[in-house]
Design an enzyme around this catalytic site. Structure first.
Site, short mmCIF file in Angstrom:
data_model
loop_
_atom_site.label_atom_id
_atom_site.label_comp_id
_atom_site.label_asym_id
_atom_site.label_seq_id
_atom_site.Cartn_x
_atom_site.Cartn_y
_atom_site.Cartn_z
N HIS A 266 29.65 53.21 32.55
CA HIS A 266 29.16 52.40 33.66
C HIS A 266 27.80 51.84 33.30
O HIS A 266 27.02 52.50 32.62
CB HIS A 266 29.05 53.25 34.94
CG HIS A 266 28.97 52.41 36.16
ND1 HIS A 266 27.79 51.92 36.64
CD2 HIS A 266 29.94 51.94 36.98
CE1 HIS A 266 28.04 51.19 37.71
NE2 HIS A 266 29.34 51.18 37.94
N ASP A 317 37.14 54.00 38.62
CA ASP A 317 38.50 53.55 38.32
C ASP A 317 39.37 54.64 37.70
O ASP A 317 40.60 54.51 37.70
CB ASP A 317 38.47 52.34 37.38
CG ASP A 317 38.10 51.06 38.11
OD1 ASP A 317 38.41 50.97 39.30
OD2 ASP A 317 37.50 50.17 37.49
N1 ACO Z 1 34.84 53.79 25.94
C1 ACO Z 1 34.22 53.96 24.77
N2 ACO Z 1 32.94 53.63 24.55
C2 ACO Z 1 32.27 53.11 25.58
C3 ACO Z 1 32.84 52.92 26.83
C4 ACO Z 1 34.18 53.28 27.00
N3 ACO Z 1 34.80 53.12 28.16
N4 ACO Z 1 31.92 52.39 27.66
C5 ACO Z 1 30.81 52.25 26.95
N5 ACO Z 1 31.01 52.70 25.68
C6 ACO Z 1 30.05 52.73 24.61
C7 ACO Z 1 29.94 51.40 23.91
O1 ACO Z 1 30.84 51.27 22.85
C8 ACO Z 1 28.52 51.43 23.45
O2 ACO Z 1 28.44 52.29 22.35
P1 ACO Z 1 27.53 51.93 21.10
O3 ACO Z 1 26.14 51.85 21.63
O4 ACO Z 1 27.79 53.05 20.15
O5 ACO Z 1 28.04 50.60 20.63
C9 ACO Z 1 27.79 52.14 24.58
O6 ACO Z 1 28.78 52.96 25.20
C10 ACO Z 1 27.20 51.19 25.62
O7 ACO Z 1 28.21 50.28 26.03
P2 ACO Z 1 27.91 48.88 26.66
O8 ACO Z 1 29.09 47.99 26.44
O9 ACO Z 1 26.58 48.36 26.22
O10 ACO Z 1 27.79 49.25 28.19
P3 ACO Z 1 27.85 48.23 29.36
O11 ACO Z 1 26.91 48.71 30.38
O12 ACO Z 1 27.69 46.84 28.90
O13 ACO Z 1 29.37 48.35 29.86
C11 ACO Z 1 31.28 48.96 31.01
C12 ACO Z 1 29.77 48.98 31.01
C13 ACO Z 1 31.77 47.51 30.89
C14 ACO Z 1 31.78 49.51 32.34
C15 ACO Z 1 31.82 49.79 29.85
O14 ACO Z 1 31.43 51.13 30.02
C16 ACO Z 1 33.32 49.69 29.66
O15 ACO Z 1 33.79 48.77 28.99
N6 ACO Z 1 34.10 50.64 30.28
C17 ACO Z 1 35.54 50.55 30.22
C18 ACO Z 1 36.07 49.61 31.30
C19 ACO Z 1 35.91 50.22 32.68
O16 ACO Z 1 36.23 51.38 32.92
N7 ACO Z 1 35.42 49.39 33.62
C20 ACO Z 1 35.23 49.80 35.02
C21 ACO Z 1 33.78 49.98 35.32
S1 ACO Z 1 33.50 50.54 36.96
C22 ACO Z 1 33.80 49.20 37.87
O17 ACO Z 1 33.54 48.11 37.52
C23 ACO Z 1 34.36 49.39 39.18
#
Ligand code: ACO
Length: 380
Positions: A266, A317
């Site tokens: 998140h 989610d």
């Molecule tokens: N699985 C694996 N790795 C992840 C995940 C994940 N679900 N989420 C974040 N990471 C990792 C990234 O790869 C990154 O790692 P790194 O620094 O080694 O490259 C680090 O965590 C930071 O990730 P960002 O993409 O910079 O985080 P951001 O804040 O932009 O993204 C998001 C947030 C989009 C929710 C992300 O966690 C994600 O893609 N999750 C999966 C999709 C999801 O569940 N979305 C629902 C969110 S809740 C909602 O909207 C209601």
């Protein structure tokens, strides 16, 4: 000529940490894993208040007393019908179209038939707000009925909003446990700070476009798998994994190939999402009751593995997927259910934006070229 020489600020990727609005609606405390609606900790509200009470709190600033709740509930239930043209549109939609696309399209179409269309006064917006909230629920329920060959069912005045939705969606009145869990599920999804979809809604009304435009934009944004679309993907993943003994290999493989685990991570929470904590409990209870314990067990294993390997917690989610599955809701509707609830928050934010509006118009850092020599078409 200052182009290219003027010192420009670096853009903030994904607008992380950028404060783009003031709100008194909800606060996401990502460090302590807390969520507040108008100052109330959702841990205090979950399981104790109905969805309508939460909507009243968000829209009017206070939890309703009994008489206010009854009035508000009746007003909402009375609006749970669609113009026949929109019923028709839903029936004519391709049966395999993404339900979020049908919902977004139908809601946009409703703007053409709304008696207050084109009016942005506070009074007109309040009327539209009630209609939109009620009609989003009816669109989703009617779509499911249309696709499963059922009849469009009218709302029942004796039931609350959550029960009515389940009744209209499934074609039969829900049981006590289903009703109360679904009510809490709606309450937990109602608002969440400046989520991407909420920002889309606020940016849209900041141009003085109306509420239907704002909610259409918000629905478009929620659909994506990085936002509300993740819950459907979670269920696909659970089914693909199939058994708890396969979790480790699956998760390790996904992470090794740089893929994201849906339902995890998140932008704001750096610890457990409080909504996920509540939903986990409901998931366990409902999965056991529905004979789907294996889905809960797979989920628990995934949670443990992702936390161990990446230090990332589930978001709202993740467990909402198994809660909805156990409630008998087909997975393609999960994001629509999220929309049914979050419409309350989108509307509250849109109204807040209207009351103290300034056009939302950020800037971009231009990284293209300058002074290119024009070549006429016949010489290109
Ligand atoms: N699985 C694996 N790795 C992840 C995940 C994940 N679900 N989420 C974040 N990471 C990792 C990234 O790869 C990154 O790692 P790194 O620094 O080694 O490259 C680090 O965590 C930071 O990730 P960002 O993409 O910079 O985080 P951001 O804040 O932009 O993204 C998001 C947030 C989009 C929710 C992300 O966690 C994600 O893609 N999750 C999966 C999709 C999801 O569940 N979305 C629902 C969110 S809740 C909602 O909207 C209601």
């Amino acid at each position: 000529m200052v182009f290219g020489k003027k010192k420009r600020k670096k853009p903030v990727r994904g607008l992380e940490g950028v404060v783009a609005a003031e709100t008194s609606l909800s606060y996401v405390d990502g460090v302590n894993g807390k969520l507040y609606y108008r100052g109330y900790d959702i841990d205090e509200l979950a399981g104790k208040v109905s969805y309508e009470e939460v909507v009243h709190l968000l829209w009017f600033g206070e939890l309703p007393d009994r008489a206010q709740l009854e009035d508000f509930r009746s007003e909402l239930i009375a609006e749970m019908r669609l113009p026949h043209q929109v019923d028709e549109l839903i029936r004519l939609a391709p049966p395999n179209a993404n339900p979020m696309v049908v919902l977004r399209t139908a809601l946009s179409a409703l703007g053409m038939y709304d008696p207050d269309g084109g009016k942005n006064s506070e009074a007109a917006n309040r009327r539209k707000a009630r209609r939109i909230l009620a009609q989003v629920a009816t669109i989703v329920a009617s779509m499911h009925q249309a696709r499963s060959g059922g009849m469009i069912i009218s709302a029942d005045k004796s039931m609350n909003f959550a029960a009515n939705f389940l009744y209209m969606f499934n074609g039969k009145p829900p049981g006590k446990l289903e009703r109360s869990v679904f009510d809490t599920l709606l309450a937990l999804h109602a608002d969440h700070g400046l989520a991407a979809s909420t920002f889309a809604a606020r940016a849209t009304v900041s141009t003085l476009a109306g509420l239907h435009s704002a909610i259409t934009a918000a629905l478009a944004s929620l659909k994506g798998p990085l936002h509300g679309g993740a819950n459907t993907k979670v269920m696909e993943m659970l089914k693909q994994i199939g058994g708890k003994e396969r979790v480790k290999a699956y998760i390790d493989g996904m992470l090794a190939s740089g893929q994201r685990i849906m339902g995890f991570g998140h932008r704001v929470y750096k610890t457990e999402d409080p909504r996920s904590r509540h939903l986990r409990q409901y998931s366990q209870k409902l999965c056991r009751r529905a004979g789907m314990e294996h889905l809960f067990e797979i989920s628990k294993r995934i949670e443990e593995r992702v936390l161990k390997k990446k230090g990332i917690h589930p978001n709202v989610d993740f467990y909402s997927a198994t809660v909805q599955e156990a409630l008998g809701i087909p997975k393609e509707y999960f994001t629509c259910i999220f929309s049914v609830s979050r419409t309350a928050g989108w509307i509250a934010h849109a109204m807040e934006q209207f009351r103290d509006n300034r056009l939302i118009r950020p800037t971009s850092k231009y990284i293209g070229g300058f002074n290119k020599k024009f070549v006429p078409l016949e010489k290109r």
